[in-house]
Design an enzyme around this catalytic site. Structure first.
Site, PDB file in Angstrom:
ATOM      1  N   ASP A   1       0.828  -1.201   0.000  1.00  0.00           N
ATOM      2  CA  ASP A   1       0.000   0.000   0.000  1.00  0.00           C
ATOM      3  C   ASP A   1       0.865   1.253   0.000  1.00  0.00           C
ATOM      4  O   ASP A   1       1.905   1.304   0.664  1.00  0.00           O
ATOM      5  CB  ASP A   1      -0.880   0.019   1.258  1.00  0.00           C
ATOM      6  CG  ASP A   1      -2.357  -0.097   0.935  1.00  0.00           C
ATOM      7  OD1 ASP A   1      -2.829   0.703   0.114  1.00  0.00           O
ATOM      8  OD2 ASP A   1      -3.031  -0.976   1.496  1.00  0.00           O
TER       9      ASP A   1
ATOM     10  N   ASP B   1      -3.788   3.914  -2.335  1.00  0.00           N
ATOM     11  CA  ASP B   1      -4.990   4.204  -1.559  1.00  0.00           C
ATOM     12  C   ASP B   1      -5.609   5.520  -2.025  1.00  0.00           C
ATOM     13  O   ASP B   1      -4.897   6.499  -2.258  1.00  0.00           O
ATOM     14  CB  ASP B   1      -4.603   4.293  -0.075  1.00  0.00           C
ATOM     15  CG  ASP B   1      -5.790   4.475   0.838  1.00  0.00           C
ATOM     16  OD1 ASP B   1      -6.605   3.552   0.931  1.00  0.00           O
ATOM     17  OD2 ASP B   1      -5.889   5.552   1.455  1.00  0.00           O
TER      18      ASP B   1
ATOM     19  N   GLU C   1     -15.020   6.658  -5.237  1.00  0.00           N
ATOM     20  CA  GLU C   1     -15.945   7.612  -5.832  1.00  0.00           C
ATOM     21  C   GLU C   1     -17.292   6.942  -6.076  1.00  0.00           C
ATOM     22  O   GLU C   1     -17.363   5.821  -6.594  1.00  0.00           O
ATOM     23  CB  GLU C   1     -15.367   8.142  -7.151  1.00  0.00           C
ATOM     24  CG  GLU C   1     -16.316   8.901  -8.049  1.00  0.00           C
ATOM     25  CD  GLU C   1     -16.943  10.125  -7.392  1.00  0.00           C
ATOM     26  OE1 GLU C   1     -17.941  10.623  -7.934  1.00  0.00           O
ATOM     27  OE2 GLU C   1     -16.443  10.592  -6.353  1.00  0.00           O
TER      28      GLU C   1
ATOM     29  N   HIS D   1     -10.832  -4.907   2.887  1.00  0.00           N
ATOM     30  CA  HIS D   1     -10.796  -4.569   4.306  1.00  0.00           C
ATOM     31  C   HIS D   1     -11.733  -3.430   4.687  1.00  0.00           C
ATOM     32  O   HIS D   1     -11.800  -3.062   5.866  1.00  0.00           O
ATOM     33  CB  HIS D   1      -9.364  -4.190   4.699  1.00  0.00           C
ATOM     34  CG  HIS D   1      -8.892  -2.938   4.023  1.00  0.00           C
ATOM     35  ND1 HIS D   1      -8.643  -2.875   2.666  1.00  0.00           N
ATOM     36  CD2 HIS D   1      -8.638  -1.695   4.501  1.00  0.00           C
ATOM     37  CE1 HIS D   1      -8.257  -1.663   2.346  1.00  0.00           C
ATOM     38  NE2 HIS D   1      -8.252  -0.916   3.436  1.00  0.00           N
ATOM     39  N   ASP D   2     -12.442  -2.863   3.712  1.00  0.00           N
ATOM     40  CA  ASP D   2     -13.314  -1.714   3.978  1.00  0.00           C
ATOM     41  C   ASP D   2     -14.803  -2.026   3.869  1.00  0.00           C
ATOM     42  O   ASP D   2     -15.619  -1.166   4.203  1.00  0.00           O
ATOM     43  CB  ASP D   2     -12.996  -0.569   3.000  1.00  0.00           C
ATOM     44  CG  ASP D   2     -11.739   0.198   3.379  1.00  0.00           C
ATOM     45  OD1 ASP D   2     -11.418   0.247   4.581  1.00  0.00           O
ATOM     46  OD2 ASP D   2     -11.087   0.736   2.469  1.00  0.00           O
TER      47      ASP D   2
END
Length: 557
Positions: A112, A214, A286, A346-347
């Site tokens: 990342d 990210d 977005e 992970h989100d």
């Protein structure tokens, strides 16, 4: 010398410069993968220990979420040093050992890069906030208050509230698109761009094969600080924020998605191209124009190799029409671009719950397998989040167990991201799932133990077995990795398309419904059924018969 050993000797960048095209990238969230020192938090040594398992899946690369020094307000996505390893995860030597083992096993390593913002403890911000005239005073986005003391505009934070925070020292506001402890860098300053690219070069020199960027569309803001317009109610969705968060009430045309972003991405790509066979995938956060930005950021050969957005990461039900529309829109806008698709990370809530809760309980395993096969058959590369290959469901945690500030802020209507971040389960016979000898930082749900690697390893009917089987199948058919895609006319719950690459033509059909389906496809006539996909659909002439939540794959001989 064996090719894998040769890569371990430091030549990982040598080889196919397009290795990323059609690659399957396994995402590792280091806090939750494997703990080796008993502190309840995963570490780099734990990742290295488990790399043979990852390689056994048949994936091509790993993406490691942040492991850099950080105060962990957002669990590593608030970086205080871009060129180090947080002691809770280990050392730079541990990272070097991880790289060497991954390359020995034939795995590429992507990491990342969280460069739209830093931690407020980063030395750059500490200097920036000292005064209005120090050397880094404009490395972040500072502005005066309105005459009445309020923030300069209506911009909102993804994590709730205004995206402006008052600093008593400078007596100005600074921009933070996320937590107040995550101030945004000012990419309009070329020195900032130089500094973050210097950090990227540090990891390239250390042997990484690529990066996941990210919030890649957040780098620039409008210097005019105009108010964002309201977004019409009928256009609101949960692609960039849950419905309880007013962030989704705005059309974010001034605080992100700016045209200047393309110039920086071209600088980033030029740096990658100084090295052999390196690649990047950008996360486009977005809700309205995600596919459009994916296309813009990957068109041609001077920008990013891949991007993904949240089109397949929302709570909207999975449907043939949605998938067809999304892929055709991307291909129409960027015929020479390349997407990277994901249904989980992970989100967001895990796939087996987010979509799987919409099917009958007895059909959840079949549905999970079908989604896996469908994802791995689309044109593009794939990001596979740890635990998806086991069919893990979203963990239901108590409020007192939450760690995620996002969930704590909006509980109970939005429970945050902890439910998809619980520890990986390796051993069904251990209450911590074999993750740690200590107390895990997040609870291990008892139901996850039933899906541990040890429980699925030797079960040919398990989700894990299906992933391994289908990943082998994908590797034997180059058209599934790099081929073109043409959607075929289908009705109801059936999605069908043709994949072609260098003389190989496959026809793929998927039944997303829970009842049998039959479809007539002219393209299927003369196809030989491919039996090693793990699916039991059949063909007779031009008629394909699909079981509930089943699929069929055929090849023109």
């Amino acid at each position: 010398m064996d090719a894998r050993v040769e890569r371990a000797a430091g030549t990982a960048g040598v080889g196919d410069a397009d290795w990323w095209r059609g690659a399957v990238i396994y995402q590792i969230y280091p806090r939750s993968f494997q703990d080796t020192n008993g502190d309840g938090i995963g570490d780099l040594a734990g990742i290295t220990k488990r790399l043979p398992y990852v390689a056994s899946l048949g994936v091509d690369a790993i993406w490691i979420s942040p492991f850099f020094p950080s105060p962990m307000k957002d669990f590593g996505y608030d970086v205080s040093d871009y060129c180090g390893v947080d002691p809770m995860f280990g050392t730079l030597d541990d990272f070097d050992a991880l790289i060497a083992e991954a390359h020995r096993l034939g795995l590429k390593v992507m990491i990342d890069q969280v460069i739209s913002h830093t931690s407020d403890l980063h030395p750059w911000f500490r200097e920036s906030r000292k005064s209005r005239d120090n050397p880094k005073s404009d490395w972040y986005v500072w502005t005066d208050a309105k005459p009445d003391g309020t923030p300069p505009n209506n911009w909102l934070s993804v994590f709730g509230g205004s995206s402006w925070e008052w600093d008593t020292g400078r007596r100005q506001y600074y921009l933070h698109n996320f937590l107040t402890t995550q101030p945004d860098l000012n990419f309009h300053n070329p020195h900032v761009q130089d500094a973050v690219l210097g950090a990227v070069r540090f990891w390239l020199e250390r042997g990484v094969d690529g990066f996941r960027l990210d919030t890649v569309n957040f780098y620039f803001h409008s210097e005019g600080l105009e108010n964002n317009p309201a977004l019409p109610i009928e256009k609101r969705n949960d692609k960039s924020a849950p419905a309880v968060n007013p962030y989704g009430y705005q059309d974010h045309v001034y605080d992100k998605n700016r045209p200047e972003n393309v110039g920086f991405l071209e600088r980033f790509r030029a740096l990658l191209d100084e090295y052999q066979a390196r690649a990047a995938v950008g996360e486009v956060g977005e809700g309205q124009r995600g596919t459009e930005l994916m296309a813009e950021y990957t068109s041609g050969t001077k920008r990013l190799q891949m991007c993904y957005s949240f089109e397949l990461l929302t709570s909207a039900p999975l449907s043939p029409g949605q998938l067809k529309e999304t892929l055709e829109e991307f291909d129409g806008k960027a015929p020479d671009g390349w997407a990277c698709w994901a249904t989980s990370n992970h989100d967001v809530e895990r796939t087996a719950s987010r979509w799987g809760d919409n099917v009958a309980p007895d059909n959840r395993t079949a549905f999970t397998k079908l989604v896996a096969s469908l994802l791995l058959s689309l044109r593009g590369s794939v990001c596979l989040y740890q635990g998806e290959e086991l069919g893990l469901t979203e963990a239901q945690l108590r409020f007192e167990d939450l760690q995620d500030p996002y969930g704590i802020r909006f509980w109970p209507d939005f429970k945050g991201r902890d439910g998809c971040r619980t520890p990986m389960v390796w051993d069904a016979g251990d209450k911590a799932g074999g993750f740690s000898s200590g107390k895990p930082w997040l609870p291990v749900p008892p139901e996850h133990l039933l899906m541990a690697v040890s429980a699925e390893e030797d079960d040919d009917a398990s989700v894990l077995a299906h992933y391994r089987r289908f990943l082998r199948f994908r590797k034997t058919h180059p058209s599934l990795q790099r081929g073109s895609i043409l959607f075929l006319k289908a009705e109801g719950d059936v999605l069908a398309f043709r994949r072609e690459w260098e003389g190989e033509t496959l026809v793929c059909a998927f039944n997303l419904g829970e009842v049998p389906a039959e479809i007539a496809l002219e393209d299927a006539d003369g196809c030989a059924t491919l039996p090693d996909s793990g699916h039991s659909g059949t063909v007779s002439g031009d008629t394909i018969t699909l079981p509930p939540l089943g699929a069929w794959f055929g090849r023109h001989e």
